[in-house]
Design an enzyme around this catalytic site. Structure first.
Site: not given
Ligand code: MN
Length: 477
Positions: A71-72
């Site tokens: 995700e990041d």
């Protein structure tokens, strides 16, 4: 951050992989900060630490370290697979999927919390995904004060409405308690303040009462031949008390288990002896004497419980058990871990609180220690959600149905009126027959007609009691 904290009890090959994931995650998240000002990696390390305390397997700890990479960070699925294998990739993907569902829910207000919860459970094909998410949420709640107030409220409400019930369903009572107590002040700030204003005095009073009365209990036990024992008291979780008061409509001083006293003795004979000694002076309330020594709870819990009219006109609960029973109730399998790690028992209340829920999951794991973890989690998930399917409406609402359910059951599950006027249904745009067996995660569109009414023929196609009852009721006129 000492990587040794998350490789405890692992084989050297496993430890090597964990250390590799530790370095990998640290590098991938380099430069990212949490709102607390900490490096982002601190969050990942804390999540891995809690997972390790739960004695989860190396794969889960590695996935815990990596749970936010897709995700990041720039890390790709291929990279995770090459470096850590398919299973780790699968768990990280699962955690990411749930994160996406949560985001969608925030953007699309229409999705209810119960829908989110059902999607959450349906999405996590491996229960370890749920455990990672629960621990992720627990750590986020422990540091929630750094978030802006609006965000705090959303996360806290979601925690109470979704995460706590999931923890409860998994029989993780103390994780549930901790999640609720951390979330309560942010989810319902007004109610919390009101509750604390009413109840805090009772808590304070109960605490000072306990402190004051402990020597009285000690003296009474000693005078009556119970010489070797430990005495302690426990206070109820705030949110659980709040709900109990709401539910029962009782005043806080009518809730008898805000505080309970625990008498820990050497052997079983002494337990009954101590019970007798307590009853000799303090009259028990009828119906509240419970012998969980002779008849243990299904999870193995053993103790004698009694509620008595006590000093200064109070009604209090006593729990009497042996040292072994106490260790089991408080720490379960974690007892051994707690002893070995520090060389002596952990007794501070903060440790107790943590170990209590850590132990639940450990117990649960210990039962199947012999099994391969992949098999274990698959079976557990299977038995928890056995023979249930989740079917979506085109609007994204979900109904939880038994395996073999038909579109007619689905229609009745949405609303009895929709069932009564069932006219046909489509799955993936194609018309299906009334006897069609719906599959997990299918999207089903129900067509209705005002003229349509239930017929006796429908009973052949209704699988759920809800649908059958409604149809019979209609036919009976
Ligand atoms: Mn996270």
């Amino acid at each position: 951050m000492d990587v040794g904290e998350i490789t405890v009890n692992k084989s050297s090959a496993e430890a090597k992989q964990i250390i590799k994931a530790f370095e990998f995650a640290k590098k991938a998240h380099a430069g990212q900060k949490r709102l607390s000002g900490d490096d982002y990696f601190v969050h990942l390390f804390e999540v891995a630490k809690i997972l390790n305390q739960l004695e989860l397997d190396a794969t889960t700890i590695i996935a815990g370290l990596l749970h936010d990479t897709l995700e990041d960070t720039q890390v790709t699925e291929q990279e995770l697979k090459t470096e850590f294998g398919e299973k780790v990739l699968f768990l990280v993907q699962g955690a990411t999927k749930i994160k996406n569902i949560e985001r969608q829910k925030k953007e699309r207000k229409a999705t209810s919390n119960s829908t989110l919860m059902k999607m959450f459970l349906a999405t996590a094909e491996d229960l370890r995904v749920i455990l990672i998410k629960l621990v992720d949420r627990l750590h986020n709640l422990r540091t929630i004060e750094y978030l802006p107030p609006e965000k705090r409220k959303i996360i806290a409400e979601e925690s109470i409405k979704i995460y706590a019930p999931i923890a409860e369903r998994l029989n993780m009572g103390s994780i549930k308690g901790e999640i609720e107590d951390l979330a309560f002040p942010h989810a319902f700030p007004d109610k919390y303040e009101q509750f604390m204003a009413t109840v805090e005095p009772y808590f304070q009073e109960a605490k000072s009462y306990a402190t004051k009365i402990l020597p009285v209990i000690t003296a009474h036990l000693k005078e009556n031949g119970i010489t070797d024992f430990a005495l302690d008291s426990r206070i109820k979780h705030y949110y659980s008390l709040y709900k109990k008061i709401l539910r029962s409509g009782k005043a806080p001083d009518q809730i008898f288990d805000i505080i309970a006293f625990r008498v820990i003795v050497g052997d079983i004979g002494k337990c009954y002896e101590a019970l007798g000694v307590i009853h000799k002076k303090y009259h028990p309330l009828p119906g509240l004497i419970k012998d969980y020594i002779a008849l243990p709870k299904p999870n193995g819990y053993q103790s004698l419980h009694t509620t008595v009219f006590f000093e200064e006109g109070r009604v209090v609960e006593f729990q009497i058990r042996t040292v072994e029973m106490h260790d089991h109730a408080e720490h379960g399998i974690a007892a051994h871990w707690a002893y070995s790690e520090s060389g002596k028992p952990k007794t501070s209340s903060a440790d107790f609180k943590e170990l209590e829920w850590v132990s639940q999951i450990k117990e649960w794991r210990a039962k199947v220690r012999e099994q391969n973890p992949d098999e274990f989690f698959k079976n557990l998930k299977g038995s928890l959600f056995k023979e249930r399917i989740f079917v979506f409406t085109p609007q994204g609402d979900i109904e939880n149905l038994p395996l073999g359910a038909t579109p007619l059951d689905f229609a009745y599950a949405i609303h009895s009126e929709i069932g009564d006027h069932y006219y046909g249904a489509r799955v993936n745009g194609k018309m299906i027959s009334i006897g069609y067996q719906l599959k997990n995660m299918e999207v089903c569109e129900v067509l209705t007609s005002k003229k349509q009414k239930p017929t006796s023929d429908w009973l052949k196609f209704a699988k759920t009691n809800e649908a059958k009852r409604r149809i019979r009721g209609f036919l009976a006129g």
